[in-house]
Design a protein around this motif. Structure first.
Motif, PDB file in Angstrom:
ATOM      1  N   GLU A 195       0.791  -1.154  -0.146  1.00 24.59           N
ATOM      2  CA  GLU A 195       0.039  -0.040  -0.089  1.00 24.59           C
ATOM      3  C   GLU A 195       0.934   1.153   0.072  1.00 24.59           C
ATOM      4  O   GLU A 195       0.512   2.413  -0.730  1.00 24.59           O
ATOM      5  N   LYS A 196       2.091   1.219   0.571  1.00 24.61           N
ATOM      6  CA  LYS A 196       3.019   2.301   0.709  1.00 24.61           C
ATOM      7  C   LYS A 196       3.635   2.551  -0.809  1.00 24.61           C
ATOM      8  O   LYS A 196       4.557   3.534  -0.697  1.00 24.61           O
ATOM      9  N   LYS A 236       2.422   3.606  -3.296  1.00 31.12           N
ATOM     10  CA  LYS A 236       1.855   4.850  -3.733  1.00 31.12           C
ATOM     11  C   LYS A 236       2.324   5.974  -3.086  1.00 31.12           C
ATOM     12  O   LYS A 236       1.798   6.259  -1.905  1.00 31.12           O
ATOM     13  N   THR A 237       3.367   6.395  -3.577  1.00 27.75           N
ATOM     14  CA  THR A 237       4.150   7.708  -3.137  1.00 27.75           C
ATOM     15  C   THR A 237       4.600   8.449  -3.970  1.00 27.75           C
ATOM     16  O   THR A 237       4.846   8.246  -5.265  1.00 27.75           O
ATOM     17  N   GLU A 238       4.805   9.797  -3.754  1.00 23.57           N
ATOM     18  CA  GLU A 238       5.316  10.821  -4.603  1.00 23.57           C
ATOM     19  C   GLU A 238       6.834  10.761  -4.639  1.00 23.57           C
ATOM     20  O   GLU A 238       7.660  11.543  -5.323  1.00 23.57           O
ATOM     21  N   SER A 239       7.415   9.976  -3.412  1.00 18.76           N
ATOM     22  CA  SER A 239       8.752   9.996  -3.084  1.00 18.76           C
ATOM     23  C   SER A 239       9.393   9.012  -3.785  1.00 18.76           C
ATOM     24  O   SER A 239       9.250   7.787  -3.667  1.00 18.76           O
ATOM     25  N   SER A 240      10.343   9.198  -4.864  1.00 24.64           N
ATOM     26  CA  SER A 240      10.870   8.217  -5.648  1.00 24.64           C
ATOM     27  C   SER A 240      11.967   7.366  -4.591  1.00 24.64           C
ATOM     28  O   SER A 240      12.049   6.250  -4.813  1.00 24.64           O
ATOM     29  N   ASP A 300      11.256   6.567  -1.419  1.00 23.45           N
ATOM     30  CA  ASP A 300      10.501   5.672  -0.732  1.00 23.45           C
ATOM     31  C   ASP A 300      10.025   4.732  -1.821  1.00 23.45           C
ATOM     32  O   ASP A 300      10.149   3.357  -1.284  1.00 23.45           O
ATOM     33  N   GLU A 301       9.639   5.015  -2.704  1.00 25.10           N
ATOM     34  CA  GLU A 301       9.199   3.949  -4.045  1.00 25.10           C
ATOM     35  C   GLU A 301      10.216   2.991  -4.152  1.00 25.10           C
ATOM     36  O   GLU A 301      10.113   1.786  -4.424  1.00 25.10           O
ATOM     37  N   ASN A 349      -1.172   0.432  -7.690  1.00 25.04           N
ATOM     38  CA  ASN A 349      -0.037   1.136  -7.095  1.00 25.04           C
ATOM     39  C   ASN A 349       1.351   1.082  -8.106  1.00 25.04           C
ATOM     40  O   ASN A 349       1.901   2.018  -8.415  1.00 25.04           O
ATOM     41  N   GLN A 378       2.790   4.421 -10.320  1.00 24.73           N
ATOM     42  CA  GLN A 378       4.020   4.982 -10.361  1.00 24.73           C
ATOM     43  C   GLN A 378       4.681   4.631 -11.933  1.00 24.73           C
ATOM     44  O   GLN A 378       5.475   5.618 -12.161  1.00 24.73           O
TER      45      GLN A 378
END
Length: 373
Positions: free
Chosen positions: A16-17, A19-23, A25-26, A56, A60
């Motif tokens: 679930e995490k 889905k983030t705008e931080s590459s 973290d991705e 997700n 990305q």
């Protein structure tokens, strides 16, 4: 250790995490999920249906595709590219190991193709992001079934040839850069992708692909396979020991020739066609040999049916004239070759036998040489 991590029950929340705008973290999340695809009993179906893994991953891919505008920079920032690479590797493993789940990523097809079309081809064409995108596409069902796509992602209305043009340019760059023993692990999936695209292409892109991938007139100034064009380089690779590479190129040429042995022979010459067809268990019919008897068009010259080279481009014999004995030996050799060609179905009848039957054959007396002096 991987199974221990899976047993903690945290993998769902990790998916679930994604889905983030931080590459950054991705990249970390995708890498951890990628590692769980090996040697664990993790249910990726559960991750897709209950923890939005498919959604997700698609998010990305779309996000990174939009980082590449139509004009301007043609590469991604280092962190973005690394994160995107990890997501594509994750998609590939999930789709490869669980083919029934691959449809969860179908909507990303358009954005993966857009990314390929906008990226610059790097010096090592398939070692970077483009290679991972092609790998990811290879695990998807790309057949254009009714209702699957709103419009074909391969042939956008603004330019139906843009995707095939870029993919063929990548193939050309790869064939020129990599050593022969490196190509099997790099271009086979790309060739298979081109086959898939061709088989569902409308007439315009089909003709365009044939023009780019089949031998042209310029290839025929020498025996096919010896020039510097992409088609010649591909055909020359069919003589290598690499089974998968030969099979992929064989399939590509066969499909580009309408799956017709006769047309294949006409396109690439009997020398290459016989080997490619034999590898498919297809026997060349008499019509295949006769396909070369006529020109490809009203303006094209005739071609040597074995090498595919234009007759008028073949080297001329400038040596001394043969003696009568040499002529007889050469005639006997040609007769044997014609008989072999007839037995293999390449020609319908031995031309010498045909000449005798039609009364065009004249046997000279033993003293013919002295009569001509």
């Amino acid at each position: 250790m991987r199974q221990v991590f899976v047993d903690t029950g945290c993998v769902g929340r990790l998916a679930e995490k994604l889905k983030t705008e931080s590459s950054e973290d991705e990249m970390i999340v995708a890498r951890i999920l990628f590692l769980t695809t090996y040697n664990t009993d993790l249910s990726f179906k559960t991750l897709i249906t209950e923890h939005s893994l498919g959604e997700n991953i698609n998010y990305q891919i779309t996000r990174h595709a939009k980082q590449l505008p139509k004009s301007g920079k043609k590469t991604l920032a280092g962190t973005d590219e690394s994160a995107f690479t990890e997501v594509l590797k994750l998609l590939f493993n999930v789709g490869k190991l669980n083919p029934d789940l691959a449809d969860a990523f179908t909507q990303s097809t358009l954005y993966m193709l857009k990314t390929i079309s906008r990226l610059d081809i790097p010096p090592q064409p398939l070692d970077g992001l483009i290679g991972h995108l092609i790998n990811a596409l290879s695990v998807l069902d790309l057949t254009d079934k009714p209702g699957k796509f709103e419009s074909s992602p391969f042939f956008p209305k603004f330019n139906q040839n843009c995707n095939v043009d870029k993919l063929i340019n990548v193939l050309d760059a790869a064939v020129r850069y990599y050593q022969t023993d490196q190509l099997e692990t790099r271009i086979v999936l790309l060739i298979q992708l081109l086959i898939t695209i061709y088989e569902q292409a409308p007439e315009g892109p089909r003709k365009y692909m044939e023009w780019l991938l089949l031998p042209e007139d310029q290839d025929r100034s020498a025996p096919i396979g010896r020039s510097d064009t992409l088609s010649s380089k591909l055909l020359s690779l069919t003589t290598t020991p690499s089974v998968h590479l030969k099979t992929a190129i064989s399939e590509l040429m066969f499909v580009l020739s309408g799956k017709s042995p006769e047309k294949l022979t006409k396109n690439i010459g009997y020398g290459f066609a016989s080997g490619l067809l034999a590898s498919r268990g297809i026997q060349i019919s008499q019509g295949s040999g006769e396909a070369f008897a006529s020109n490809q068009s009203d303006t094209n010259p005739a071609f040597n049916p074995i090498t595919g080279q234009r007759w008028d481009a073949e080297p001329q014999d400038t040596g001394p004239a043969m003696t009568q004995e040499e002529k007889e030996r050469e005639a006997e050799r040609l007769f044997v070759l014609f008989e072999r060609a007839r037995a293999n179905g390449f020609i319908a009848e031995n031309p010498v036998a045909q000449a005798v039957r039609e009364g065009r054959f004249e046997e000279l007396p033993d003293d013919a040489d002295s009569d001509l002096d």
